[in-house]
Design a protein around this motif. Structure first.
Motif, PDB file in Angstrom:
ATOM      1  N   UNK A 173       4.256  -9.711   5.660  1.00  0.00           N
ATOM      2  CA  UNK A 173       3.384  -9.058   4.687  1.00  0.00           C
ATOM      3  C   UNK A 173       4.218  -8.071   3.890  1.00  0.00           C
ATOM      4  N   UNK A 174       3.685  -7.666   2.757  1.00  0.00           N
ATOM      5  CA  UNK A 174       4.288  -6.590   1.966  1.00  0.00           C
ATOM      6  C   UNK A 174       3.182  -5.617   1.600  1.00  0.00           C
ATOM      7  N   UNK A 175       3.564  -4.365   1.368  1.00  0.00           N
ATOM      8  CA  UNK A 175       2.583  -3.364   0.978  1.00  0.00           C
ATOM      9  C   UNK A 175       1.885  -2.728   2.163  1.00  0.00           C
ATOM     10  N   UNK A 176       0.998  -1.777   1.881  1.00  0.00           N
ATOM     11  CA  UNK A 176       0.354  -0.993   2.929  1.00  0.00           C
ATOM     12  C   UNK A 176      -1.001  -0.491   2.436  1.00  0.00           C
ATOM     13  N   UNK A 177      -2.007  -0.568   3.317  1.00  0.00           N
ATOM     14  CA  UNK A 177      -3.353  -0.109   2.971  1.00  0.00           C
ATOM     15  C   UNK A 177      -3.660   1.290   3.490  1.00  0.00           C
ATOM     16  N   UNK A 178      -2.718   1.916   4.181  1.00  0.00           N
ATOM     17  CA  UNK A 178      -2.955   3.244   4.737  1.00  0.00           C
ATOM     18  C   UNK A 178      -2.697   4.322   3.679  1.00  0.00           C
ATOM     19  N   UNK A 179      -3.124   5.551   3.996  1.00  0.00           N
ATOM     20  CA  UNK A 179      -3.005   6.647   3.023  1.00  0.00           C
ATOM     21  C   UNK A 179      -2.348   7.874   3.673  1.00  0.00           C
ATOM     22  N   UNK A 180      -1.305   7.656   4.457  1.00  0.00           N
ATOM     23  CA  UNK A 180      -0.616   8.779   5.095  1.00  0.00           C
ATOM     24  C   UNK A 180      -0.151   9.757   4.023  1.00  0.00           C
ATOM     25  N   UNK A 181      -0.418  11.035   4.225  1.00  0.00           N
ATOM     26  CA  UNK A 181      -0.190  12.012   3.162  1.00  0.00           C
ATOM     27  C   UNK A 181       1.274  12.276   2.889  1.00  0.00           C
TER      28      UNK A 181
END
Length: 523
Positions: A173-181
């Motif tokens: 996979x590529x990319x990320x759906x998380x929102x770590x600050x």
């Protein structure tokens, strides 16, 4: 987004001189994570498909920087390197410089303003544009900037020149759906896009067919694989499917997210023989308050619970991690919580980082940014603790018989110790000697030895007799010989020996890797 800028070092007056049939040479310099390392293999593959050849230590006609925007001082490192190349380019007509990767996706035209001698800038979503951008820059006498906002084609469809014949990376996979600050990756790599299992397994099979016996599955959050197409157990199924591929002896993956780490993955790891007893699980902080501020959707108790379950199924598993020290608002109590979790976790090794602002991340605007002196002092306490734990954990390996896959790289002291190097099944670094009269392994071969010494960051095996040393020649070693024959004209006997021709990967130096391929504690 596609723009052009005047390029004072490009144009007909700077075309290469001499025999027009001589191919142009290239070098790829990589900064950052394993994803960047794998992207660099694709860049090298595309350049070679376009007719370029590796520079092999000489000054390259084309130098490509594959950049990172996550590591501290990433921009300083890039612009420092670009500054060093400016006079070299001025003295070498026809030389070109390209900048890609995460920092290119973020800085865009800023790179051309700060370093106008750069010929091409491309982002994380259009790696495949590199050869065309270089050609266009030369033809138009203008620097080329092309940044896409979303993925053009899945990178796995691009030609790839693997840095190693005995092991390889496979992106799931590529990319990320998380929102770590603290993290800018989602803004630069985009939302998660998953490959179909059949495509992944076909690539793994192709690697095995070429001689590889080890594969590492890559993703920003590998264990969230499958969410895009509605199968939350897709990752554990993928691990089990890898176990059905004949000739694939070692399967690894990086990096999972603790919030999405489920029992079916642990079961698949324990029940699939070629999935290695090794796990890289980013902690980031042991303080629940800091984890909330980071928007990490798990707490320390859940993290420790995962480790307990892994060790219950795989008692000898080696676990590594990432930790950030000095996140905004971190108190001494918060930091002590991190020390407590590290003590309980018994990590084999760890990436430890001092927090630093990343423009464009929410954490950069948080109040209570900590003084450098406070962060440094905490960092030193953490690394001292982890160094002690790593040494203690490695000491438990004394007397164990371990199977080591020999690598092309040897230790810093190999010339004086005459030791070769490799990785055990749990990914520990092992330096070992070949007993007098015993056959020498090639990179990719497997040796079984008994651990005789242990330090914080490596193990040593010095067999007293040939009876304590076992060599298993592998298909990967055969592939190494073929690669040496292609590059040197003939196989290199004992290529794994320190100082032997080909011991550092002759003929495969087009990709200059800027980061280690597995987690180690970093000062």
């Amino acid at each position: 987004m596609s723009l052009t800028y005047p390029s004072p070092a490009a144009g007909t007056e700077n075309e290469p001189t001499g025999d027009a049939a001589v191919p142009r040479t290239y070098q790829v310099r990589t900064f950052g994570c394993q994803m960047n390392v794998h992207d660099s293999e694709r860049m090298a593959g595309m350049l070679e498909a376009a007719g370029y050849v590796p520079a092999d230590g000489a000054q390259a006609d084309v130098v490509v920087f594959n950049t990172c925007a996550v590591r501290e001082n990433a921009d300083n490192k890039l612009y420092g390197n670009l500054g060093q190349l400016a006079p070299i380019k001025a003295a070498n007509p026809g030389m070109q410089i390209a900048v890609g990767g995460c920092l290119a996706q973020k800085d865009r035209e800023t790179i051309l303003k700060k370093a106008p001698w750069v010929d091409a800038v491309f982002g994380t979503h259009n790696v495949g544009a590199l050869p065309a951008l270089l050609d266009r820059a030369r033809h138009n006498n203008e620097a080329q900037l092309e940044i896409l906002e979303s993925l053009d084609v899945f990178p796995s469809t691009l030609p790839t020149k693997r840095d190693s014949v005995y092991s390889g990376w496979v992106s799931i996979s590529v990319g990320c759906n998380n929102t770590c600050t603290f993290c800018i990756v989602p803004a630069l790599r985009g939302k998660e896009k998953d490959r179909r299992p059949g495509e992944i397994l076909a690539e793994v099979q192709a690697l095995v067919d070429d001689g590889a016996i080890e594969v590492t599955l890559l993703g920003q959050n590998v264990n969230s694989y499958g969410v895009e197409f509605g199968d939350r157990q897709a990752f554990s199924k993928l691990l089990r499917a890898c176990g059905e591929i004949p000739g694939l002896e070692r399967v690894r993956f990086t990096s999972p997210h603790p919030a999405a780490f489920t029992d079916d993955v642990i079961d698949a790891m324990a029940e699939t023989p070629n999935v290695m007893p090794q796990l890289h699980m980013p902690l980031q902080s042991g303080s629940d308050k800091v984890l909330r501020d980071m928007k990490r959707s798990y707490r320390s108790a859940k993290f420790l619970g995962i480790l307990d379950k892994v060790r219950a199924k795989m008692p000898h598993a080696a676990i590594s991690t990432d930790i950030i020290v000095g996140f905004p608002g971190e108190t001494e109590e918060d930091f002590q919580s991190t020390l407590d979790v590290v003590e309980k976790s018994r990590f084999a090794t760890a990436f430890t980082f001092q927090y630093s602002k990343r423009p464009g991340t929410p954490a950069a605007d948080l109040p209570d940014q900590l003084p450098k002196a406070v962060v440094q002092e905490r960092f030193e306490r953490l690394t001292a603790l982890q160094d002690r734990i790593a040494a203690e954990e490695n000491a438990t390996q004394l007397g164990r018989r371990v199977e080591v896959m020999v690598t092309a790289q040897s230790g810093r002291k190999s010339e004086e110790t005459h030791r070769l190097s490799g990785r055990s099944q749990d990914q520990r670094l092992v330096h070992f000697t070949v007993p007098e009269g015993a056959p020498a392994p090639r990179p990719g071969d497997l040796v079984t030895v008994t651990i005789t010494e242990a330090a914080a960051f490596h193990l040593i095996a010095d067999p007293a007799t040939a009876d304590d040393y076992s060599l298993r020649r592998s298909r990967a070693g055969d592939a190494w010989d073929r690669a040496q024959a292609d590059s040197c004209g003939a196989p290199v006997p004992g290529a794994g020996a320190p100082g032997a021709a080909g011991a550092t990967g002759a003929g495969r130096t087009g990709v200059s890797l800027g980061m280690p391929s597995l987690p180690v504690r970093s000062r």
